[in-house]
Design a protein around this motif. Structure first.
Motif, PDB file in Angstrom:
ATOM      1  N   SER A  89       0.850  -1.227  -0.195  1.00  0.00           N
ATOM      2  CA  SER A  89       0.213  -0.391   0.193  1.00  0.00           C
ATOM      3  C   SER A  89       0.688   1.089   0.023  1.00  0.00           C
ATOM      4  O   SER A  89       0.629   2.282   0.064  1.00  0.00           O
ATOM      5  N   ILE A 130       1.551   7.108  -0.734  1.00  0.00           N
ATOM      6  CA  ILE A 130       1.469   6.200  -0.144  1.00  0.00           C
ATOM      7  C   ILE A 130      -0.407   5.804  -1.186  1.00  0.00           C
ATOM      8  O   ILE A 130      -1.380   7.007  -1.717  1.00  0.00           O
ATOM      9  N   ASN A 131      -0.512   4.441  -1.245  1.00  0.00           N
ATOM     10  CA  ASN A 131      -1.814   4.838  -2.114  1.00  0.00           C
ATOM     11  C   ASN A 131      -2.701   4.219  -1.246  1.00  0.00           C
ATOM     12  O   ASN A 131      -3.732   4.528  -0.458  1.00  0.00           O
TER      13      ASN A 131
END
Length: 95
Positions: free
Chosen positions: A72, A94-95
């Protein structure tokens, strides 16, 4: 992601002045080096990067910052290569 699998994200670059830079994924073992880097940057840069200009970052914060799951989030460091290596930048997604 295992640390040995992160080597696929390593690359060397040359700057205009001839300096050599290593770009690579950050590792959990980078905590102390990361902490040294954070202590070297200005208060304004700390504020822009972390949302506060807290002057004292501790090793626990650095360990947390360097512990990336690579599912992530993704983080790269840039190190100047000379007699040793010096961390000069950190980039994070950061997803």
């Amino acid at each position: 992601m295992e640390t040995e699998n992160l080597s696929q994200y390593e690359t060397n670059a040359s700057m205009e002045d001839g300096s050599k830079i290593l770009l690579r994924a950050i590792h959990a073992e980078d905590a102390e080096t990361c902490l040294n880097f954070i202590h070297r940057i200005s208060s304004q840069t700390k504020y822009l990067r972390f949302g506060h200009s807290k002057e004292t970052a501790g090793i626990d914060s650095a360990r947390h910052f360097c512990n990336v799951d690579y599912a992530s989030a993704f983080a790269l460091v840039a190190e100047v290569v000379h007699d040793g290596k010096e961390m000069v930048a950190i980039a994070r997604y950061i997803n």
